[in-house]
Design a protein around this motif. Structure first.
Motif, mmCIF file in Angstrom:
data_model
loop_
_atom_site.group_PDB
_atom_site.id
_atom_site.type_symbol
_atom_site.label_atom_id
_atom_site.label_comp_id
_atom_site.label_asym_id
_atom_site.label_seq_id
_atom_site.Cartn_x
_atom_site.Cartn_y
_atom_site.Cartn_z
ATOM 1 N N TYR A 82 -19.789 0.969 -3.770
ATOM 2 C CA TYR A 82 -18.789 -0.084 -3.891
ATOM 3 C C TYR A 82 -17.472 0.500 -4.393
ATOM 4 O O TYR A 82 -17.425 1.584 -4.976
ATOM 5 N N ALA A 93 -16.399 -7.123 -0.932
ATOM 6 C CA ALA A 93 -17.335 -6.215 -0.261
ATOM 7 C C ALA A 93 -18.425 -7.039 0.417
ATOM 8 O O ALA A 93 -19.056 -7.894 -0.206
ATOM 9 N N THR A 146 -15.165 -3.427 3.053
ATOM 10 C CA THR A 146 -14.403 -3.962 1.926
ATOM 11 C C THR A 146 -13.039 -4.429 2.384
ATOM 12 O O THR A 146 -12.254 -3.640 2.911
#
Length: 397
Positions: free
Chosen positions: A237, A195, A205
């Motif tokens: 994330y 990421a 990502t």
């Protein structure tokens, strides 16, 4: 034995990673007994030293010393790469205060270190990406210039020799990397998730694994020249959102704006979580409303995700459901975050039902009468409510 070998040397433990002890233990020669590795620094042209000790009957013997340039040990790992008895030693070294570092891999034969790999890197990690018995080395390094996107390579042992894969591109420069993660794609195969920051408010990502024997960025888009997995929120994330062992990627779903007096829909959105396949396809896994500021999230029905809007009123979060025409919205339920001294009583008052409690917070919900038509019950809310986990290595959510 250490005191004798440490003359004119000082201790110099690795400064990152999980192995940061000055003295470490690993079975380097495959005899089922650990050797002892001491990380030190001297004053010569090759100042960094790894002193290796082994037991000989009732004494410890200084078996070998690995010398190298640099001013600090960066990171150390012990992995099985060549299929032979004993662990290989992977050592990263800081050469100066720049992003470029030096990486070496050593195998031990007859008590002596033999260098298998020597390369430069910005980040590295070890993983088993091809499904074999041995571990591979993933190396991330800068492009030709500081502004070029990063390069990722895979080092593996084939027929007794170290082989380097073709280069796979990153979608950003190496100085933008925010998180590295080893997880699994949809078919259960291991992959590396990188990421990187894009601007001040986005993430991209990249996902790397081995496909048909070739090291590949399975998330890369040839049309755009970048990974298509860009998220317009810095804090979202990739994560194993459903705890099935597969890492899911997030995709933000904007919610239709709804104006209410004293309320706000700013920064309110849903997240679609999906797993990647080896050919870059997407498999939907979960839909959630994440409140990162409050540290909690709620799973929502995928069939309702396109019709939901969340409106925040102080510590109350109203979930509205639009009709299929998208013209009218009715309140479906409310999640309240209660923190006062009377939070326990408030959690059961005014039609609320507690759905989760901590030492300092009570999360309660109240449902409108027609919520049951959409399968939303008190028990379902309890099952679908979660606190956001914190990454213990980075401190990030």
């Amino acid at each position: 034995a250490i005191d004798e070998a440490m003359k004119d040397l000082s201790f110099s433990a690795p400064i990152t990673g999980e192995n940061q002890q000055t003295v470490q233990m690993a079975d380097l020669d495959g005899d089922m007994e650990d050797e002892y590795l001491l990380f030190a620094k001297g004053g010569s042209d090759l100042p960094l030293r790894i002193l290796i000790f082994d037991r000989s009957e009732d004494a410890f013997v200084h078996m070998d010393t690995v010398e190298s340039s640099g001013y600090a040990f960066d990171c150390v790992e012990y992995v099985q790469m060549d299929g032979k008895p004993g662990m290989e030693l992977v050592v990263g070294r800081q050469l100066n205060d720049q992003v470029i570092r030096s990486l070496s891999v050593y195998a031990f034969v007859d008590g002596q270190a033999q260098q298998l790999v020597s390369t430069n890197y910005s980040k590295f990690l070890t993983a088993n990406l091809d499904g074999g018995k041995d571990t591979e080395l993933v190396v991330i390094r800068p492009g030709a210039t500081e502004t070029d996107n990063g390069i990722v390579e895979l080092y593996s042992v084939e027929n007794g020799n170290i082989e380097r894969s073709v280069e796979a591109n990153m979608s950003a420069s190496v100085d933008k990397i925010k998180r590295l993660l080893v997880g699994k794609i949809h078919n259960g195969q291991s992959a590396v998730y990188v990421a990187s920051a894009v601007g001040d408010s986005a993430l991209v990502t990249d996902v790397y694994t081995v496909v048909d024997g070739i090291f590949t960025n399975v998330s890369f888009s040839n049309e755009s020249g970048t990974s298509v997995k860009t998220i317009r929120n810095y804090y979202v994330y990739a994560d194993d959102i459903d705890s099935d062992g597969v890492v899911e990627l997030p995709c933000v779903i904007p919610m239709k704006h709804l104006s209410k007096a004293g309320a706000s829909t700013a920064d309110q959105y849903l997240i679609r979580w999906y797993a990647l396949t080896a050919d870059g396809g997407e498999v939907d896994k979960r839909y959630t409303y994440h409140n990162y500021v409050g540290g909690w999230y709620l799973e929502v029905d995928s069939l309702l995700s396109s019709r939901l809007t969340v409106v925040q009123r102080s510590n109350d979060f109203d979930f509205y459901l639009w009709d299929e025409a998208g013209e009218n919205a009715k309140r479906l339920m409310t999640v309240s975050v209660l923190t006062g001294q009377n939070r326990q009583e408030q959690g059961s008052a005014d039609g609320r039902v507690p759905i989760y409690s901590t030492e300092s917070v009570v999360y309660a919900a109240s449902l409108e009468e027609y919520a049951a038509q959409y399968g939303i019950t008190q028990q379902k809310l309890k099952d679908n409510f979660h606190l956001i986990r914190q990454d213990w290595k980075t401190g990030e959510t």
